[in-house]
Design an enzyme around this catalytic site. Structure first.
Site, PDB file in Angstrom:
ATOM      1  N   LEU A 242      24.162  23.347  44.277  1.00 30.46           N
ATOM      2  CA  LEU A 242      24.889  24.411  43.620  1.00 30.46           C
ATOM      3  C   LEU A 242      25.616  23.812  42.426  1.00 30.46           C
ATOM      4  CD1 LEU A 242      26.548  26.284  46.648  1.00 30.46           C
ATOM      5  CD2 LEU A 242      24.556  27.017  45.330  1.00 30.46           C
ATOM      6  N   ASP A 243      25.730  24.576  41.354  1.00 35.09           N
ATOM      7  CA  ASP A 243      26.484  24.102  40.203  1.00 35.09           C
ATOM      8  C   ASP A 243      27.916  23.772  40.629  1.00 35.09           C
ATOM      9  OD1 ASP A 243      24.272  24.586  38.632  1.00 35.09           O
ATOM     10  OD2 ASP A 243      24.975  26.550  37.954  1.00 35.09           O
ATOM     11  N   ARG A 244      28.549  22.903  39.881  1.00 36.32           N
ATOM     12  CA  ARG A 244      29.902  22.452  40.211  1.00 36.32           C
ATOM     13  C   ARG A 244      30.856  23.631  40.422  1.00 36.32           C
ATOM     14  NH1 ARG A 244      34.716  21.152  37.542  1.00 36.32           N
ATOM     15  NH2 ARG A 244      35.820  19.333  38.413  1.00 36.32           N
TER      16      ARG A 244
ATOM     17  N   THR B 271      30.144  26.768  41.167  1.00 34.72           N
ATOM     18  CA  THR B 271      29.687  27.776  42.117  1.00 34.72           C
ATOM     19  C   THR B 271      30.054  27.377  43.542  1.00 34.72           C
ATOM     20  OG1 THR B 271      27.817  28.279  40.666  1.00 34.72           O
ATOM     21  CG2 THR B 271      27.684  29.065  42.932  1.00 34.72           C
TER      22      THR B 271
END
Length: 325
Positions: A136-138, A140
């Site tokens: 997951l993106d940082r 998110t």
């Protein structure tokens, strides 16, 4: 210690490095290094060609070199555990936490937290991505599954590849969508104008996302939506929304610089995750509770009476019919 091994069989004509990137969840550079180190054979024959064209039903064998353990950085945070057994760990990743170490990452990551917990992890994708099946993106938050052994990692990676693992996200966007359902099927690649961003690119990787309306905000300027990923490209939801002139509240990379958007985090949450358990073979589903920042925002700007009924995980899954696949 004997190096770990893994086996895959191709189901289509595809480049070797692309196939292994998809199968193992590693970067193309990491795959190239494995191939150049003579760790990969195709139908029993060693190859050093990353661009080798594979045919359907060919057998690819990877023999991983031993990984050198690196000490974990100091951890001053906690991560909510949703489920754990001998094979998998499902967590609710907080926003602002980076998943795995990288040269540009100076703070402790999710992998550091896992090491401090003494959790036995898969080494299938290397030291820097210990057991990480998907990322997951940082910014998110939400549900992630971690593989605790190589057998589980391989089984889950294959489910990502054949799309039997599903992920549903919640996001607050502005302006609202025009249609009840919006499907975007456009390739994504690195932006030519900003190296921090991804963009729609005809030379990029195929990417498909479906968006569903859930609830308008009280002033109807924003909207809570559900998103389903059919592929897993970097920043996929954000890029596809930007392509139709929508952005997620708190997304200051792809969004606008409007003064009204003062959110400190992006309002994007990996709400529900389902897959087949690698050992029991049963279908399992996990829902990650919303973080307080996102929960408070929704309570303040949306009809709280309707909210929790609309975000029932079973209801959201039923919104996305198989007809859209």
């Amino acid at each position: 210690m004997t190096p770990e091994e893994s086996h895959f069989t191709t189901d289509e004509a595809i480049r070797l490095d692309v196939f292994l990137t998809q199968s193992l969840g590693q970067t193309r550079n990491q795959i190239t290094q494995l191939i150049e180190q003579n760790c990969v054979t195709v139908d029993g024959k060693a190859t050093a060609k990353s661009g080798l064209k594979l045919k359907p039903s060919q057998n690819v064998h990877i023999r991983f070199p031993e990984q050198k353990s690196t000490p974990a950085l100091k951890v001053d945070f906690e991560v909510e555990v949703l489920f754990e057994d001998n094979d998998i760990l499902v967590i609710n990743k907080p926003s602002s936490l980076t998943v795995h170490p990288a040269p540009s990452v100076k703070e402790a990551t999710l992998v550091d937290w896992l090491k401090h917990k003494g959790i036995a992890l898969s080494t299938l994708s290397g030291e820097e991505r210990h057991g990480i099946v998907h990322r997951l993106d940082r910014g998110t938050s939400g549900a992630m599954v971690i593989a605790k052994n190589n057998e589980a990692h391989e089984a889950l990676s294959l489910q990502l590849q054949d799309k039997t693992m599903g992920r549903f996200y919640l996001a607050v966007i502005t302006p609202p969508l025009k249609e009840v359902s919006t499907i975007i099927d456009r390739p994504i690649g690195r932006s030519a104008h900003n190296r921090l961003k991804m963009a729609i690119s005809e030379t990029g990787k195929n990417a498909k996302t479906e968006f569903r309306k859930l609830l308008p905000s009280n002033d109807e300027s924003e909207e809570l939506i559900a998103c389903k990923l059919y592929t897993g490209r970097t920043h996929q939801i954000r890029v596809h929304l930007e392509s139709i002139s929508r952005h997620i509240m708190g997304d200051h990379l792809y969004g606008t610089s409007a003064k009204s958007d003062k959110m400190e985090r992006i309002l994007l949450h990996a709400y529900n995750l389902y897959f087949t358990h690698p050992t029991t073979k049963e279908r399992v589903s996990f829902t990650a509770p919303l973080a307080s920042v996102m929960e408070d925002y929704l309570q303040k700007h949306f009809d709280s009476k309707e909210l929790h009924e609309l975000i029932d995980p079973v209801r959201i899954e039923r919104l996305f019919s198989t007809e859209s696949l």
